[in-house]
Design an enzyme around this catalytic site. Structure first.
Site, PDB file in Angstrom:
ATOM      1  N   GLU A   8      18.620  -8.018  29.077  1.00 11.57           N
ATOM      2  CA  GLU A   8      18.400  -7.674  27.667  1.00 11.57           C
ATOM      3  C   GLU A   8      17.660  -6.360  27.464  1.00 11.57           C
ATOM      4  O   GLU A   8      17.868  -5.661  26.482  1.00 11.57           O
ATOM      5  CB  GLU A   8      17.635  -8.798  26.971  1.00 11.57           C
ATOM      6  CG  GLU A   8      17.593  -8.660  25.461  1.00 11.57           C
ATOM      7  CD  GLU A   8      17.192  -9.958  24.772  1.00 11.57           C
ATOM      8  OE1 GLU A   8      16.494  -9.878  23.752  1.00 11.57           O
ATOM      9  OE2 GLU A   8      17.585 -11.039  25.240  1.00 11.57           O
ATOM     10  N   ASP A 110      17.406 -12.885  27.530  1.00  9.58           N
ATOM     11  CA  ASP A 110      16.394 -13.904  27.212  1.00  9.58           C
ATOM     12  C   ASP A 110      17.092 -15.212  26.875  1.00  9.58           C
ATOM     13  O   ASP A 110      18.107 -15.227  26.157  1.00  9.58           O
ATOM     14  CB  ASP A 110      15.536 -13.468  26.022  1.00  9.58           C
ATOM     15  CG  ASP A 110      14.644 -12.276  26.349  1.00  9.58           C
ATOM     16  OD1 ASP A 110      14.469 -11.980  27.550  1.00  9.58           O
ATOM     17  OD2 ASP A 110      14.137 -11.651  25.409  1.00  9.58           O
ATOM     18  N   TYR A 319       7.554 -16.192  28.927  1.00  9.34           N
ATOM     19  CA  TYR A 319       8.297 -15.757  27.746  1.00  9.34           C
ATOM     20  C   TYR A 319       7.501 -16.055  26.481  1.00  9.34           C
ATOM     21  O   TYR A 319       7.117 -17.205  26.236  1.00  9.34           O
ATOM     22  CB  TYR A 319       9.646 -16.475  27.705  1.00  9.34           C
ATOM     23  CG  TYR A 319      10.599 -15.940  26.661  1.00  9.34           C
ATOM     24  CD1 TYR A 319      10.990 -14.614  26.676  1.00  9.34           C
ATOM     25  CD2 TYR A 319      11.108 -16.773  25.672  1.00  9.34           C
ATOM     26  CE1 TYR A 319      11.873 -14.118  25.725  1.00  9.34           C
ATOM     27  CE2 TYR A 319      11.985 -16.288  24.719  1.00  9.34           C
ATOM     28  CZ  TYR A 319      12.365 -14.958  24.746  1.00  9.34           C
ATOM     29  OH  TYR A 319      13.228 -14.470  23.795  1.00  9.34           O
TER      30      TYR A 319
END
Length: 533
Positions: A8, A110, A319
């Site tokens: 990403e 992600d 994350y």
């Protein structure tokens, strides 16, 4: 032919390539537009890792012209849809070239709805594929990236994809139609100028919540009341006791008590000591982290997410976009604590926790099927190389990670009832008996400590003075950037990934201002128009 792995962001692409490359096989290539991609060998197969920069495709109307309603739309390259996305073309071109030479694909964006849409659109429009393998990870640490590659799902997550596409399409339809309706109405009524008045499926209800609070404050009428404070001296220590009934709504009543107590000393009528436990805080989810960072550092929610994202991209934290308040054993508690013990600020806390027979984190109720709560990983940073803002957010996350494994704190309240000529005043002492988790999280706690001298029932206490304080009731507080994010979550407005961005949009559009958020005249007019029509 090669296997193309789609990441990403640039840092994620680099870390994936470094983690998966067999010794001596990693190569990097940078084209004339300074876009870098990576090549390596693994198990005899050639792999390429290339990155997007967020969404390379966005929704756009099929028909040209500024009219509404609009119901026909299509996905187009982001650089064709928005001038702000022109920079993405060079990444688009690199992936397009690499995709034409690839035989297999792995999506490594992600693992959330946005990441699924980003990866699948690249797959669909640049590789002419509808499915691919899917790497799923919550940290960019080497061991987790290797595991996510070895255990890659054979398919993309179609559930997340449909959820992401539906949200994009609904947001787009709502946003473009209400924005055009508002803007064209202004243009037609004013017959001059052209100012875009944006609206959105989440943006507009959020603005309405803020305006409701604004109107509540305007309508508020303060009501006078009085408080009595008794200043006493005990063994040379001055303390303040409050009248037991709190607010007094008539001045004559306050005056009466003041007069009756004038010149009188106090006697200890009762002493009540109560011990209570304070559990450690639960692990951070996105909203909790944003709210805490605002409270401690006055970082905006968007600023906090940008900083947390930079730490995630370096592998130092997990994350940061998650709803979860849970830390599963699979993250390896002991490994994380041993790593944190190598950093001087956390060494003694981590070593103490590692002596426990079993490590069990305190957890909250919220869950997220995609990711655990935000935590400090076993890949720890050189703290001296973090900038000041990164250091603050990392310290907040690291201390919370440690604190959730610590013991409860034991506190004690000591409530002394003082009798002054028949009127009771309460003197409240507070102290910590066993600090537990609070010694880890100390920099971010505001605790009142007032240790009272030992007193006996019937003992006379010297009164220094009795004060009558005139006060007024206060209107409800305006939302802060931290509290409105929590309110949005409570009302299920937006997602963990979009709330900060939506709030920033309200600022950018001139609909709200200030850290103690006020709705501007423009924001009020837009909201009233939407409510009326």
């Amino acid at each position: 032919m090669s296997i193309l792995i789609i990441a990403e962001k640039p840092d994620a692409a680099r870390r994936i390539a470094e983690a998966l490359a067999e010794k001596g096989s990693l190569k990097s290539y940078t084209d004339e537009n300074k876009v870098t991609y990576y090549e390596f060998e693994r198990k005899g197969k050639k792999h390429i890792v290339a990155c997007a920069v967020g969404h390379l495709f966005n929704l756009a109307p099929v028909e040209k012209g500024w009219r509404y309603p609009v119901f026909s739309y299509t996905w187009k390259p982001s650089y064709e849809v928005s001038k702000q996305s022109v920079f993405s073309k060079k990444y688009f071109d690199v992936i397009s070239k690499l995709a034409s030479k690839a035989s297999d694909f792995i999506i490594a964006t992600d693992y959330d709805t946005e990441g699924e849409v980003i990866g699948t659109n690249i797959l669909k429009f640049l590789a002419n594929r509808n499915d691919a393998k899917r790497m799923k990870f919550s940290t960019l640490t080497k061991d987790e990236l290797i595991e996510s590659y070895e255990k890659a799902s054979p398919h993309i997550d179609f559930g997340q994809l449909e959820s992401g596409l539906t949200r994009h399409e609904l947001d787009w339809l709502w946003g473009i139609n209400t924005t055009r309706a508002l803007t064209l109405a202004l243009k037609n009524s004013a017959e001059k100028g052209f100012t875009i008045l944006s609206s959105g499926r989440v943006q507009s209800p959020t603005l309405a919540i803020l305006l409701d609070r604004e109107l509540e404050i305007r309508k508020f009428k303060p009501k006078p009341f009085w408080e009595l404070e008794l200043h006493v001296k005990i063994d040379g220590t001055e303390a303040v006791a409050a009248y037991e009934k709190g607010r007094i709504w008539k001045k004559e009543d306050a005056d009466k008590i003041l007069q009756a107590c004038k010149g009188k000393d106090a006697k200890v009528k009762d002493i009540k000591k109560k011990k209570y436990k304070q559990a450690p805080p639960v692990p951070f989810n996105t909203t909790d982290l944003q709210a805490e960072a605002y409270q401690q550092f006055k970082f905006s929610p968007q600023q906090t997410m940008n900083i947390a994202e930079s730490l995630y991209q370096q592998g130092f934290v997990s994350y940061p976009r998650t709803s979860s308040q849970k830390l599963p054993p699979s993250i390896n508690y002991e490994k994380i604590l041993k790593a944190l013990a190598s950093l001087p600020p956390y060494k003694k806390f981590a070593e103490e926790l590692l002596k426990k027979e079993k490590l069990v984190p305190v957890e909250g109720k919220r869950e997220d099927p995609a990711h655990p709560a935000v935590y400090a990983t076993h890949e720890v940073p050189d703290l001296s190389k973090l900038n000041a803002q990164q250091r603050k957010i990392y310290d907040l996350i690291a201390r919370r990670t440690l604190a959730v494994f610590a013991d409860e704190a034991l506190r004690e309240t000591n409530t002394v009832s003082l009798d002054v000529n028949g009127y009771i005043f309460l003197l409240v002492g507070k102290r910590t008996l066993e600090p537990g988790w609070t010694k880890i999280y100390e920099p971010y706690l505001k605790r009142e400590e007032l240790i009272l001298p030992e007193l006996n029932i019937g003992q006379t206490v010297k009164v220094i003075k009795l004060e009558e304080l005139a006060k007024e009731t206060q209107p409800p507080a305006r939302y802060s950037q931290g509290s409105i994010i929590k309110e949005m979550e409570a009302r299920n407005l937006g997602t963990r990934a979009t709330r900060a961005e939506i709030l920033q949009t309200l600022y950018d559009r001139g609909y709200i201002s200030g850290k103690s958020i006020q709705v501007t005249k423009l924001g009020e007019a837009v909201t009233q128009a939407l409510k009326e029509y």
